[in-house]
Design a protein around this motif. Structure first.
Motif, PDB file in Angstrom:
ATOM      1  N   THR A  39       0.724  -1.084  -0.158  1.00  0.00           N
ATOM      2  CA  THR A  39      -0.065   0.035  -0.052  1.00  0.00           C
ATOM      3  C   THR A  39       0.757   1.234   0.083  1.00  0.00           C
ATOM      4  OG1 THR A  39      -1.686  -1.128   1.218  1.00  0.00           O
ATOM      5  CG2 THR A  39      -1.574   1.324   1.252  1.00  0.00           C
ATOM      6  N   THR A  42       2.542   1.655  -3.517  1.00  0.00           N
ATOM      7  CA  THR A  42       1.517   2.058  -4.437  1.00  0.00           C
ATOM      8  C   THR A  42       1.066   3.405  -4.407  1.00  0.00           C
ATOM      9  OG1 THR A  42       0.665  -0.140  -4.592  1.00  0.00           O
ATOM     10  CG2 THR A  42      -1.001   1.355  -5.290  1.00  0.00           C
ATOM     11  N   SER A 159      -5.150   6.510  -7.184  1.00  0.00           N
ATOM     12  CA  SER A 159      -4.992   6.245  -5.715  1.00  0.00           C
ATOM     13  C   SER A 159      -6.073   5.506  -5.073  1.00  0.00           C
ATOM     14  CB  SER A 159      -3.835   6.792  -5.131  1.00  0.00           C
ATOM     15  OG  SER A 159      -4.491   7.931  -4.751  1.00  0.00           O
ATOM     16  N   VAL A 162      -6.652   1.939  -3.718  1.00  0.00           N
ATOM     17  CA  VAL A 162      -5.898   1.379  -2.496  1.00  0.00           C
ATOM     18  C   VAL A 162      -6.191   1.938  -1.129  1.00  0.00           C
ATOM     19  CG1 VAL A 162      -4.048   3.132  -2.792  1.00  0.00           C
ATOM     20  CG2 VAL A 162      -3.253   1.104  -1.953  1.00  0.00           C
TER      21      VAL A 162
END
Length: 291
Positions: A39, A42, A159, A162
């Motif tokens: 996470t 990312t 994003s 996520v």
């Protein structure tokens, strides 16, 4: 594009990944460790790619942009990581102006936009977005207008998933919180119970059935679910959708449907409010399928 102004864009950046909760009392569960690190990477990847205007890394770029950790503390997941960004500033001039500090600042801004937008939806307000003449973006939640740097919206959209996934870990009780912060203090990224609730936007079922011509290309007979592609010029945009079968229908109908290039389904839309895109179809609830 308009970029954030930084005093020292090439300043080294260290971020602290921290996760806690009862799951860490006896050690660090490997699946949570892996998800925490993934996470964190990312989130920063999405900022990098959003600024570069692309959706994925080249092999060469990955060699020069990554998080590096040298230790992990116990009783929680706590790890300081160096944000490594080397060798791409000359080939991509935008990164010469931003550096590691800029990537981190854009990541934080994107999270702040998402939190602001999701909180508005949770309180019954759909945010509106307006680009200004100076290249910035105004986000209005009905009572407050926040201004963000122009690329932040695209980074936030990239994003979004996520953060939603990590928030589910908090609301389910798997962890108590997830956070990324830096050694210089100030606002970072934190998902505890309060923030996690904002990211939990429930779906609803539209009671009006619609007919769609489509191709079913994936079906799991154990879960009665799969994926289909809706053709152009219909009640829903042409793209791939997840679907679930309503009731105790015969699996063979859907398995046979995968052998055909086109079938017609009758379905209900399962929709949710997307703070960045108004309404979003998350799944189709299929009532019947026919040749």
């Amino acid at each position: 594009m308009s970029l954030v102004e930084l005093d020292d864009p090439q300043r080294a950046v260290q971020v602290d990944l921290y996760m806690d909760g009862a799951a860490f009392d006896e050690g660090i569960p490997v699946h949570l460790l892996l998800q925490g690190f993934e996470t964190a990477q990312t989130i920063l990847d999405r900022a990098y790619l959003g600024l570069a205007g692309r959706s994925r890394f080249t092999v060469e770029e990955r060699r020069h942009f990554f998080l590096l950790t040298k230790s992990v503390k116990h009783s929680s997941l706590d790890s300081w990581m160096d944000l490594v960004l080397t060798g791409v500033q000359t080939s991509l001039p935008v990164f010469g102006a931003l550096g590691p500090t800029g990537i981190w600042e854009y990541s934080k801004q994107a999270y702040e936009l998402l939190k602001f937008a999701y909180e508005a939806v949770k309180h019954g307000q759909q945010p509106t977005y307006q680009h200004t003449g100076d290249g910035n973006l105004e986000v209005n939640n009905g009572t407050v207008i926040n201004v963000y740097n122009a690329p932040v919206f695209n980074i936030a959209r990239a994003s979004q998933r996520v953060y939603v996934d990590m928030a589910k870990n908090v609301t389910s009780g798997a962890i108590s919180s997830f956070s990324l912060s830096d050694a210089h203090g100030g606002a970072g990224i934190r998902i505890a119970q309060n923030e996690a609730e904002f990211f939990d936007v429930p779906s609803t079922i539209d009671p009006e059935p619609i007919d769609l011509d489509c191709e079913i290309f994936d079906f799991n007979k154990f879960e009665d679910s799969g994926k289909l592609r809706v053709f152009d010029g219909q009640a829903l945009p042409m793209k791939d959708y997840r679907f679930s079968v309503v009731g105790n229908q015969a699996d063979s109908d859907y398995i046979e449907a995968m052998l055909r290039r086109s079938v017609r389904i009758t379905c209900l839309r399962e929709i949710t409010v997307d703070p960045l895109a108004q309404e979003k179809v998350v799944r189709l609830q299929v009532l019947k399928v026919a040749a």
